[in-house]
Enzyme design. Structure first.
Site, PDB file in Angstrom:
ATOM      1  N   ARG A 199       1.897  -5.300  -4.167  1.00  0.00           N
ATOM      2  CA  ARG A 199       2.041  -3.880  -3.863  1.00  0.00           C
ATOM      3  C   ARG A 199       3.451  -3.546  -3.395  1.00  0.00           C
ATOM      4  O   ARG A 199       3.926  -2.447  -3.621  1.00  0.00           O
ATOM      5  CB  ARG A 199       1.008  -3.536  -2.792  1.00  0.00           C
ATOM      6  CG  ARG A 199       1.058  -2.123  -2.326  1.00  0.00           C
ATOM      7  CD  ARG A 199      -0.280  -1.774  -1.719  1.00  0.00           C
ATOM      8  NE  ARG A 199      -0.116  -0.826  -0.648  1.00  0.00           N
ATOM      9  CZ  ARG A 199      -1.092  -0.438   0.139  1.00  0.00           C
ATOM     10  NH1 ARG A 199      -2.300  -0.953  -0.008  1.00  0.00           N
ATOM     11  NH2 ARG A 199      -0.886   0.437   1.075  1.00  0.00           N
TER      12      ARG A 199
ATOM     13  N   LYS B 155     -14.521  -1.000  -2.737  1.00  0.00           N
ATOM     14  CA  LYS B 155     -13.157  -1.234  -2.262  1.00  0.00           C
ATOM     15  C   LYS B 155     -13.073  -2.688  -1.834  1.00  0.00           C
ATOM     16  O   LYS B 155     -13.743  -3.107  -0.898  1.00  0.00           O
ATOM     17  CB  LYS B 155     -12.817  -0.314  -1.090  1.00  0.00           C
ATOM     18  CG  LYS B 155     -11.380  -0.490  -0.621  1.00  0.00           C
ATOM     19  CD  LYS B 155     -11.018   0.523   0.450  1.00  0.00           C
ATOM     20  CE  LYS B 155      -9.517   0.539   0.710  1.00  0.00           C
ATOM     21  NZ  LYS B 155      -8.965  -0.730   1.125  1.00  0.00           N
TER      22      LYS B 155
HETATM   23  P1  AMP Z   1      -5.380   0.939   1.939  1.00  0.00           P
HETATM   24  O1  AMP Z   1      -4.694  -0.400   1.898  1.00  0.00           O
HETATM   25  O2  AMP Z   1      -6.405   1.061   2.993  1.00  0.00           O
HETATM   26  O3  AMP Z   1      -4.373   2.072   1.863  1.00  0.00           O
HETATM   27  O4  AMP Z   1      -6.216   1.088   0.603  1.00  0.00           O
HETATM   28  C1  AMP Z   1      -5.624   1.054  -0.636  1.00  0.00           C
HETATM   29  C2  AMP Z   1      -5.819  -0.308  -1.189  1.00  0.00           C
HETATM   30  O5  AMP Z   1      -7.149  -0.514  -1.512  1.00  0.00           O
HETATM   31  C3  AMP Z   1      -5.112  -0.554  -2.469  1.00  0.00           C
HETATM   32  O6  AMP Z   1      -3.779  -0.928  -2.337  1.00  0.00           O
HETATM   33  C4  AMP Z   1      -5.910  -1.700  -3.065  1.00  0.00           C
HETATM   34  O7  AMP Z   1      -5.332  -2.934  -2.688  1.00  0.00           O
HETATM   35  C5  AMP Z   1      -7.228  -1.604  -2.390  1.00  0.00           C
HETATM   36  N1  AMP Z   1      -8.354  -1.464  -3.294  1.00  0.00           N
HETATM   37  C6  AMP Z   1      -9.461  -2.175  -3.150  1.00  0.00           C
HETATM   38  N2  AMP Z   1     -10.360  -1.878  -4.086  1.00  0.00           N
HETATM   39  C7  AMP Z   1      -9.823  -0.946  -4.872  1.00  0.00           C
HETATM   40  C8  AMP Z   1     -10.287  -0.240  -6.018  1.00  0.00           C
HETATM   41  N3  AMP Z   1     -11.500  -0.447  -6.523  1.00  0.00           N
HETATM   42  N4  AMP Z   1      -9.450   0.670  -6.557  1.00  0.00           N
HETATM   43  C9  AMP Z   1      -8.213   0.893  -6.031  1.00  0.00           C
HETATM   44  N5  AMP Z   1      -7.732   0.247  -4.960  1.00  0.00           N
HETATM   45  C10 AMP Z   1      -8.518  -0.663  -4.378  1.00  0.00           C
END
Ligand code: AMP
Length: 603
Positions: A281, A257
């Site tokens: 986003r 991630k």
């Molecule tokens: P969150 O912002 O904590 O809701 O996590 C989702 C976000 O993780 C997504 O919007 C992406 O920007 C990020 N992200 C980072 N690495 C990945 C990955 N390998 N696959 C999908 N999303 C990712």
């Protein structure tokens, strides 16, 4: 000729109607009536568009460029109200449109004879003129022109529409359903046409004409991003994706991630060679901020849509720079060579949404991944651009002068993905990811479709929160919108060595509406000093807060700031004397793999 009054009247009714079905029926009825009155005109399309709260179709890149300041000024001029009166009205509602209604209503009281009611196409013409207006003054004059002809109720909804914030509880998806009902077409087909063409008015036209099936995907409008749900442990993640037949194996892909900026890249349209658009986003076009990426993708000659993450990149070490470093570049309109050099960026691709003239969203992830890998293999040598450019030449020229293959920075990197085995496997991968300064890991069901705009269970993220902090609330701020008049943003502090309270952050998310109402009432009672929007309060209320990072910052007296703080709970069980200390904050700060620097903006 449909009138804007019909939009305003319906919007006002819908704002007071909590029932979704009743809302849908009312919208459908109105759309059917507008369409029947003038089937050949754009009226019904505009009606649907405006009711859904957008001045232009999503596929239309035009922007009104009418910020709060401009709208406020126009309202003051048209209403003749004083700033103080506007301020008071705004404070009552937390919304400029609603404030406008009060101000104009006071002025009006039966006095006015309007020459001619405002037609929908006149509003459309004024909006188009606002886009091309050369000066702010010219744009303001157009807004004033509209407001002068509007009734107070029309002005309310014109302002809401222009500021992109209708607040009538009508999402685009509800309007899509209403179109389906009005035209007696299947809702799935309406939604599909909207997704492909990003144009509500066009979908409406197609629904009535029976041509929904002829809608074709167009590039250069953002598709919804698929999001992940959080899990707390590798075990929980493994359980989610356990193979029912064979409990020992897990059917999910694992990736790091990345802590960067989510982005969708559109490129390779045969009719517009070299055109590239990068969407964030929140669906904004951020291409301007990443010319180095755009130059690389401009060389693609097949239509593709990638999903991935933009990262600041340490070219020598081959790994990501901390988000805070990238943050300094995000939002810049002009990116100088200095920035290109200081914070080089790459695009980490993890999904392929469109290729070969086909939307791939309904394919299982495993298949999309195969196609992504194939595309990357075809393109990797092309997807380069120079670290810096000759600033006297245009980007297109620079790209043309680049030597073929092998020169410049590789701008697209495939996110490594592999099928995962077990909870222990995930645990190890998590530790490895952290060691690479990434945030954690993502797990994605191998058979899952891409669900645009959804936070489903097919993707999960595992990132451990840093330790939480127990803090005390020292101040509160009035909220906006439905939280107008309520103290909903809390500033909080930790203790210093000599028991002084030093602020460390501010949070508003995490509590339920009921809890906020209770907190607000409590704070009104315990106010030390009322400064209007902000009140300092007696430091008695202890909260537990979580956050993504701690950074050094001059914003607060403690010398630290929390990134993405959220309230976990109100700790009535803990006395203020036992809240966390600045020392503890320093300790957590030091424990971070990548220590964020000041100035970080949000994702
Ligand atoms: P969150 O912002 O904590 O809701 O996590 C989702 C976000 O993780 C997504 O919007 C992406 O920007 C990020 N992200 C980072 N690495 C990945 C990955 N390998 N696959 C999908 N999303 C990712």
């Amino acid at each position: 000729m449909a009138l804007f009054r019909e939009v305003a009247d319906l919007a006002e009714t819908l704002a007071a109607e909590p029932g979704r079905l009743k809302k849908r029926a009312a919208i459908a009825k109105a759309i059917a009536a507008v369409h029947a009155a003038a089937p050949e005109s754009d009226d019904a399309g505009l009606f649907a568009l405006y009711l859904s709260g957008t001045p232009f179709a999503e596929a239309d890149p035009r922007k009104l460029n009418a910020g709060g300041a401009l709208l406020t000024k126009a309202l003051l001029s048209v209403s003749g109200a004083t700033s103080a009166a506007l301020h008071a009205a705004y404070k009552r509602h937390g919304d400029l449109g609603a404030a406008a209604f009060d101000l104009l209503h006071d002025r009006e009281q039966g006095s006015r004879i309007r020459d001619q009611a405002l037609a929908l196409d006149e509003v459309a013409t004024a909006f188009a003129a606002m886009v091309t207006a050369k000066t702010t003054a010219a744009r303001a004059a157009l807004v004033e022109g509209l407001l002068r002809r509007a009734t107070p109720l029309e002005a309310k909804y014109l302002l809401k529409l222009m500021s992109g914030d209708m607040r009538i509880g009508v999402k685009q998806s509800l309007v899509e359903e209403a179109i389906a009902v009005a035209a007696e077409a299947p809702v799935a087909e309406v939604r599909n046409a909207v997704m492909l063409e990003a144009d509500l008015a066009s979908a409406l036209r197609r629904a009535f004409a029976g041509t929904l099936a002829e809608a074709r995907m167009r590039l250069f409008h953002p598709l919804g991003f698929m999001l992940a749900s959080p899990v707390d442990s590798p075990e929980e993640a493994a359980e989610r994706f356990a193979n029912k037949q064979n409990a020992a194996s897990v059917e999910a892909f694992l990736e790091d991630k990345y802590d960067g900026m989510r982005a969708q890249v559109h490129c390779g349209d045969a009719e517009q060679p070299g055109r590239v658009t990068i969407y964030s986003r929140n669906r904004e076009d951020v291409t301007e901020s990443f010319p180095d990426l755009a130059e690389a993708f401009a060389q693609v000659r097949e239509p593709l849509i990638f999903d991935g993450e933009i990262l600041g990149w340490d070219i020598k070490a081959g790994r990501a720079l901390p988000f805070a470093v990238l943050g300094q570049r995000i939002g810049r309109k002009r990116v100088s060579n200095e920035w290109r050099q200081q914070v080089p960026v790459v695009f980490i691709a993890f999904d392929l949404m469109y290729a070969g003239g086909e939307l791939l969203l309904n394919l299982p992830l495993g298949e999309r991944r195969n196609r992504l890998e194939a595309a990357a293999e075809r393109l990797v040598e092309k997807l380069r651009s120079p670290l810096t450019v000759d600033e006297r030449k245009s980007a297109a020229q620079t790209a043309m002068f680049m030597q073929p293959d092998g020169e410049g920075v590789e701008r697209m990197i495939l996110s490594p993905a592999r099928l995962v085995q077990s909870a222990e496997d995930i645990e190890r991968a998590y530790a490895d990811a952290r060691a690479r300064a990434n945030e954690g890991v993502m797990l994605k069901a191998a058979a899952s479709e891409y669900q645009p705009g959804r936070r489903g269970l097919a993707w999960v993220k595992l990132k451990r929160e840093l330790a939480t902090l127990d803090v005390v609330v020292t101040g509160a701020e009035l909220g906006h919108g439905k939280r107008a008049g309520i103290l909903s943003d809390y500033t909080f502090a930790v203790r210093s060595a000599d028991s002084e309270l030093l602020n460390v952050g501010k949070a508003y998310s995490g509590l339920t509406d009921a809890e906020i109402a209770e907190m607000s009432a409590w704070m009104m009672e315990h106010t030390l000093e009322d400064q209007g929007y902000f009140r300092t309060v007696e430091p008695l209320m202890v909260l537990e807060v979580a956050f993504n990072n701690i950074m050094r910052s001059n914003r607060h007296a403690s010398g630290f700031a929390l990134r993405f703080p959220r309230i976990i709970r109100i700790r009535t069980d803990k006395p203020v004397s036992e809240i966390d200390t600045v020392e503890r904050v320093e300790e957590i700060y030091q424990s971070q793999v990548d220590k964020p620097v000041e100035n970080a903006t949000s994702h």
